[in-house]
Structure formats: C-alpha cells, structure tokens
Scaffold this active site. Structure first.
Site, short mmCIF file in Angstrom:
data_model
loop_
_atom_site.label_atom_id
_atom_site.label_comp_id
_atom_site.label_asym_id
_atom_site.label_seq_id
_atom_site.Cartn_x
_atom_site.Cartn_y
_atom_site.Cartn_z
N HIS A 139 0.80 -1.23 0.00
CA HIS A 139 0.00 0.00 0.00
C HIS A 139 0.84 1.28 0.00
CE1 HIS A 139 -3.50 -2.43 0.28
NE2 HIS A 139 -3.64 -2.51 1.58
N HIS A 212 -9.52 2.36 0.55
CA HIS A 212 -9.52 1.29 1.54
C HIS A 212 -10.63 1.46 2.59
CE1 HIS A 212 -7.85 -2.08 3.66
NE2 HIS A 212 -6.72 -2.06 3.00
N GLU A 346 -11.54 -3.46 -2.51
CA GLU A 346 -10.57 -2.52 -3.08
C GLU A 346 -10.41 -2.81 -4.56
OE1 GLU A 346 -7.03 -2.85 -0.25
OE2 GLU A 346 -8.51 -4.23 0.56
C1 GLA Z 1 -5.23 -5.11 2.30
C2 GLA Z 1 -4.25 -6.20 2.33
C3 GLA Z 1 -4.34 -6.88 3.64
C4 GLA Z 1 -4.10 -5.93 4.74
C5 GLA Z 1 -5.09 -4.82 4.68
C6 GLA Z 1 -4.83 -3.81 5.75
O1 GLA Z 1 -6.50 -5.53 2.14
O2 GLA Z 1 -4.40 -7.13 1.27
O3 GLA Z 1 -3.44 -7.97 3.67
O4 GLA Z 1 -2.83 -5.39 4.63
O5 GLA Z 1 -5.05 -4.24 3.41
O6 GLA Z 1 -4.60 -4.36 6.99
#
Ligand code: GLA
Length: 381
Positions: A139, A212, A346
C-alpha cells in the site's frame, strides 16, 4: 459577446465561491436536508492543519472526507426503516489515525497491495521500494498516499464533489518519477460515491490506486459481517503464497470457498480459506475486464436492508474481511474493533503485477494519463 459569457461565468463562480467561504469553519450551516459541501478545520497532523469536508446529497446521505490521506471518515445512510447510521470504520479526529490503524477509508498509492520484496524492474533498471509488510512492500510503503496531506478543492454544486491532488516526488518510498495524482470524490443523488483517479508521471512507474474503506452495512461495528451476503462477478481469483503474494496462477473459483458468483454469506465458507489469519484477503479477477465501468460486487445485509454495489473500470478487486482487526483498536465510543467486523472491496490491478508479466500492466508511461473510476452505491431493498 464571448467576453460577456466569460464574465457571467466568472461572477457565478464568485457567488458560489463566497457561499462556500461563508460556510467554511461553520459546519452547522449544513442543516439537515441541505445538500452541498461544507468544510471545517478538523485537526492537525505534525504541525499542519487538516480539514474535514461534509458532502450531503438530496436524500440526506452524508459522507465526511478529509484531505488527510483522502480518508472517508464516516458515511451516514438510512436503513430500510429510515434509521440513519454510519456504515464505515473511521474516527472523529485525525490524530486517532495512528500508524496502527490499517488504512481506514484512505486513498491507497502509489501501489495498492503488495509488491514482492519491494523490488521491480522498469526499462532495464531495478528499483527498491520501502518494505513495510515483512519482506514486502504494501500500500505505498511507510508513508503512502493514506498518510499525506492532499490539496483539496471543493466543487460547490447541488451535486457535491471534492477534488484532491498530490504530487508524489521522484524517489518517494523508492518509486521512480514525479507522479501527479488527482482523486475526485462525488456524492450523487443516486446515493453513489464516485471516485475518479487520474495520474501522470515523468518517468515510467508502477501505479495502482484504490480506496480502503471498511464497510459494515449493519451500521454497528460490533456486529460481525459474516451474515452479510456477497456476490463478486469473478470466475477466477489469484491464489497467494504465505506472504499474500499471488503465485501467478488465475484459478477457477468453482468448487472452492472463493466462489461468490452467486450471493453467498461471507461466513459460509470462511473457515475453509487457507490461513492464518482466517478470512478472505484475495484479489478476484473480474469477468468483465475492459476499461468501461462494470459491476464488480454486491454486498447485502438482510437485517438492515442495506445493499452496497461496487462498479469499476479496474480488472480486479481485493476482497478483505478485516482479518487483521483483532480488538486492539476501538471505535470513537470505545468499543473494540474485532476480527471480521468490516469488509473492504478494493478495486485494483492485481497485486505484484510489476513482477508478473502475465498480469495486466500497471506501468504508467510518461506522456500517458491513467484514468480509473470506481463507484460505491449504497441503497436499501
Ligand atoms: C489489504 C491487504 C491486507 C491488509 C489490509 C490492511 O487488504 O491485502 O493484507 O494489509 O489491506 O490491513
């Protein structure tokens, strides 16, 4: 003649602008039922002040968004009986978004999800990114787009919108090129939050932008989401290794716990998903992967009648069931946020695409503009 039209437009702009200014710092001016956008000076992050914008549509749906990380901090909608509640995880102050808060409501970039070992090669040159998730990059790194302050421009209209811009400098978190990013949030009268992303660069770079937001359609984050029904328009998904990096295979969902081609309760097969931790955290390969808007997923909560529909121009969607929420974080009113009490959808290109030649490319070239649109529509039935 031409000049007069320009002038007329300009004076309209000024009037609209002054209405906005008079609303600034005065959230109470956004009375119940009044549609539009208002702003308050919200908090400070470091020594910079950050703002909170309230977008409200003709149906009284109200969404708060900050220029800090572009975070959607609350989304208030009625249930089937007209009872209004907040359906997303978020906080009433920017300072509560500590490093322990996993991206609640935020814009994610420069690259949504993981890049294996934080390494990739573009135009024959290897780049090394910040690694913030075990050996991998997640991210956007240590200070991704969720943790920066965006420049905000409200669009004052009966259809409220907020444009956020950010310049991610060459070398930020290890990425090549100056990347100019714009994210426009619009709250329509059809109860949709439309998110339009655009980006340009001066060096070839991977880009994968998403949002997110964690949804709990019941409006009460102490309820698990396991009884909510999900449909994902994907016949395939990308299986992952133990570090959640796709193996490269596109696997059929049929006969697996990943089959959401028909509405299915999240809890129905969740315990069969390989873990730990227990739950879904996977990229689904959308059946319609052209660059027009297509329906990606629907979530339905029968208790409240709320339905969330996700449409996107992206080829994939990460379905995440809040597996890492473990009760250590609390809501504003002090209730622990436990595992599986919120879900994320997402929209994205696939994780680790820069290292998987068979996945759709995420490399943005100079001279090209990235365009991506996602709509989250929340209604009742
Ligand atoms: C995304 C990732 C997860 C985790 C979340 C935040 O969805 O794929 O593995 O990192 O973000 O915790």
């Amino acid at each position: 003649m031409k000049k007069r039209i320009i002038f007329a437009n300009l004076s309209a702009l000024l009037i609209v602008g002054s209405i906005f200014t008079s609303c600034m710092n005065n959230k109470t001016s956004n009375e119940a039922g009044k549609q539009g956008i208002t702003k308050i000076v919200w908090d400070s992050v470091g020594n910079q002040s950050v703002d909170l914008y309230t977008l409200k549509n003709k149906n009284g749906v109200e969404i708060n968004i900050s220029n800090y990380g572009g975070k959607v901090t609350s989304w208030i909608t009625p249930d089937k009986n007209g009872k209004r509640s907040n359906i997303v995880l978020g906080y009433n102050s920017a300072k509560k978004y500590t490093d322990k808060v996993p991206y609640f409501g935020a814009i994610i970039g420069r690259y949504g999800n993981r890049i294996a070992k934080g390494k990739f090669t573009v135009d024959g040159k290897e780049y090394t990114l910040a690694t913030n998730n075990g050996p991998n990059h997640l991210h956007g790194g240590n200070k991704g787009f969720d943790k920066v302050i965006w420049t905000a421009e409200p669009i004052v209209d009966s259809i409220p919108a907020l444009t956020l811009t950010y310049l991610s400098k060459d070398g930020e978190e290890g990425y090549p090129g100056n990347l100019k990013v714009t994210v426009k949030y619009t709250l329509t009268d059809a109860d949709e939050l439309k998110i339009e992303y655009t980006a340009t660069t001066d060096k070839a770079t991977p880009v994968n932008l998403t949002n997110h937001t964690y949804f709990n359609l019941s409006g009460d984050p102490t309820n698990a989401i396991l009884d909510e029904e999900v449909q994902i328009n994907a016949d395939k998904y990308t299986p992952v290794d133990a570090g959640l990096i796709p193996t490269g295979e596109l696997k059929a969902v049929k006969g697996t716990p990943f089959d959401f081609t028909k509405p299915t309760k999240i809890g129905e097969h969740i315990n069969q998903v390989p873990g730990p931790p227990v739950g879904y955290d996977h990229n689904f390969v959308l059946n319609n992967s052209d660059t027009t808007l297509h329906q990606a997923a629907i979530v339905y909560d029968s208790a409240t009648g709320r339905q969330l529909e996700v449409l996107t121009t992206e080829p994939g969607i990460q379905f995440y069931t809040g597996n890492f929420l473990d009760g250590t974080l609390s809501t504003d009113d002090g209730k622990p946020i436990k595992q599986h009490t919120a879900l994320c959808l997402e929209t994205q290109h696939f994780p680790n695409s820069p290292n998987q030649a068979s996945f759709p490319s995420t490399i943005l070239q100079p001279g090209k503009t990235l365009h991506s649109t996602t709509i989250y529509k929340v209604t009742v039935r």
